[in-house]
Motif scaffolding. Structure first.
Motif, PDB file in Angstrom:
ATOM      1  N   ASP A 254      32.026  28.916  42.426  1.00  0.00           N
ATOM      2  CA  ASP A 254      30.999  29.344  41.469  1.00  0.00           C
ATOM      3  C   ASP A 254      30.725  30.822  41.706  1.00  0.00           C
ATOM      4  O   ASP A 254      30.855  31.309  42.829  1.00  0.00           O
ATOM      5  N   ARG A 259      23.236  29.464  43.591  1.00  0.00           N
ATOM      6  CA  ARG A 259      23.487  28.130  43.021  1.00  0.00           C
ATOM      7  C   ARG A 259      24.420  27.325  43.924  1.00  0.00           C
ATOM      8  O   ARG A 259      24.300  26.110  44.028  1.00  0.00           O
ATOM      9  N   ALA A 283      35.435  32.934  38.651  1.00  0.00           N
ATOM     10  CA  ALA A 283      36.603  32.092  38.356  1.00  0.00           C
ATOM     11  C   ALA A 283      37.796  32.951  37.942  1.00  0.00           C
ATOM     12  O   ALA A 283      38.951  32.604  38.219  1.00  0.00           O
ATOM     13  N   ASP A 298      33.901  23.256  33.991  1.00  0.00           N
ATOM     14  CA  ASP A 298      32.613  22.942  33.366  1.00  0.00           C
ATOM     15  C   ASP A 298      32.026  24.298  32.996  1.00  0.00           C
ATOM     16  O   ASP A 298      31.167  24.840  33.690  1.00  0.00           O
TER      17      ASP A 298
END
Ligand code: SAM
Length: 422
Positions: A254, A259, A283, A298
């Motif tokens: 991530d 997070r 990413a 996602d």
């Protein structure tokens, strides 16, 4: 006396002008005020279209000058309290008149006073004029691209329904809940407003909160045991937990360190960290010498599908957000294929209602990547959500449990399962 509503007016302005989510501010509110803050803001976002389009035009003929635009935010909150919450009328009027004096001048304060008193006099007439319209103009623009008037009306109905609390239970665990229902798709659905901290077995780490539609993504995959999975946009880890619980070896990536810390806390609570590697990276820059059997994307998206739980979205998202996110999603998809093993699988997911971030994104991907094909998704209980291509398109209204309308609905999601042919 400190008037915390003055701070709330400023928070509302920030949310509506800079796309900062409501959840960002919740943590800054003292515990004793959290529950009122939450109720006030959720109700304001749900009723703001009615206040803007029906209430205010009856009492204010001229546009509020831009240097006094704070008055708009004062009106959204105060009218919500007057018409929809139980705060005594005199307390609402007094506190927002004081706030208007603080942020503008005595003319602004008199104006707020006069408008609120007139509204109060016509309260029942105004409420009778409510036509159950909740979506903001920009939000409607996004939806009109992809859905009929009827479909949009059906979605809009869910703004007024408090969403249920959905739970995913570990595979090996016994259901600890005496209340709720087990959905055909496997999630446990508890009544709206159930307090998470008061639920049984929280400290045992055998369940986690996850919208029933979100839980369908990983359920689309079979035989995860021993597979290597790259979870490219992983935090806060609801889907990571499902992958680990199914026995996969997961690399969770991530872009947000904060997070990812939440993800690690969540996975540790569930005692699922054994087969997990965590990497903080964009990413688009993530690299690995090893290729993965499965990549879950996602993707960051407009999040328009989550409007029931995050109703600020119906006033903050625009078509421009959708277009921007779709460009990023395309780049992430293209990055992912260089990390995928031969005959590997991609699970592409967004919580967006916009087809540019779903159906159209994957249709375009398949046109330019002929070495991939669709693996049709067929999870029990999702018949109404399947598209002819084999994707899942979940809308709040297609997630209906017969005879239990108060327990129906889910977030909007798009899920595509792709297979590399060679
Ligand atoms: C929809 S959320 C993921 C939800 C998560 N999969 C779950 O089930 O709990 C999208 C995530 O993408 C992350 N993100 C946004 N841009 C990214 C990027 N360029 N690279 C990696 N992660 C990104 C965000 O920080 C956010 O945590």
């Amino acid at each position: 006396m400190k008037n915390e509503r003055a701070e709330y007016v400023e928070i509302l302005q920030k949310i509506l002008t800079s796309n900062v989510p409501l959840s960002f501010f919740k943590d800054t509110i003292p515990d004793g005020q959290k529950s009122f803050f939450n109720m006030l803001f959720l109700t304001t976002f749900r009723q703001m279209t009615f206040i803007k389009n029906t209430v205010l035009p009856r009492f204010i003929q001229k546009k509020i000058p831009s240097k006094q635009k704070i008055l708009n935010y004062i009106f959204y909150l105060s009218i919500t309290e007057l018409l929809f919450l139980n705060t005594p009328d005199y307390a609402v009027i007094n506190s927002y008149v004081d706030i208007a004096k603080k942020f503008t001048d005595k003319f602004g304060a008199n104006f707020v006073n006069a408008v609120l008193r007139n509204i109060l006099r016509q309260k029942s007439d105004l409420l009778a004029a409510h036509r159950n319209t909740y979506f903001g103009a920009e939000f409607l623009k996004i939806l009109k691209n992809d859905y009929s008037k009827d479909e949009i009306k059906q979605m809009e109905h869910f703004v007024s329904i408090e969403p249920a609390l959905d739970i995913t239970l570990k595979k090996s665990a016994k259901n600890p809940f005496s209340q709720g229902i087990i959905l055909p798709t496997g999630s446990i659905r508890l009544e709206a407003n159930t307090k998470v901290a008061e639920l049984p077995a929280y400290n045992d780490g055998i369940w986690w909160v996850q919208d029933a539609a979100a839980a369908l993504a990983v359920r689309s995959l079979n035989n995860l045991h021993g597979k290597s999975v790259l979870d490219l946009c992983a935090a806060p880890g609801g889907k990571t937990a499902q992958l680990l619980d199914e026995g996969a070896f997961v690399t969770a990536v991530d872009i947000s360190q904060e997070r990812l810390e939440t993800l690690e806390t969540n996975i540790n609570r569930l005692h699922l960290a054994e087969r997990l590697t965590v990497v903080c990276s964009d990413a688009l820059n993530f690299n690995s010498s090893k290729k993965f059997d499965i990549i879950l994307i996602d993707a960051p998206c407009s999040a328009t599908g989550t409007f029931r739980r995050h109703p600020e979205i119906i006033h903050t998202k625009s078509l421009q957000d959708v277009i921007q996110q779709a460009e990023l999603q395309k780049k992430i998809l293209n990055r992912a294929i260089s990390l995928l093993a031969p005959k590997g699988e991609i699970l592409y997911v967004t919580c967006s209602l916009a087809k540019l971030e779903g159906e159209k994104q994957i249709d375009d991907f398949l046109k330019s990547h002929t070495d991939f094909e669709i693996k049709p998704i067929s999870i029990f209980g999702t018949e109404k959500m399947r598209t002819k291509e084999g994707y899942l398109r979940i809308l709040p209204q297609t997630f209906v449990i017969d005879g239990q309308t108060n327990l129906s609905g889910a977030d909007g999601f798009f899920i595509a399962h792709l297979q590399r042919k060679i």
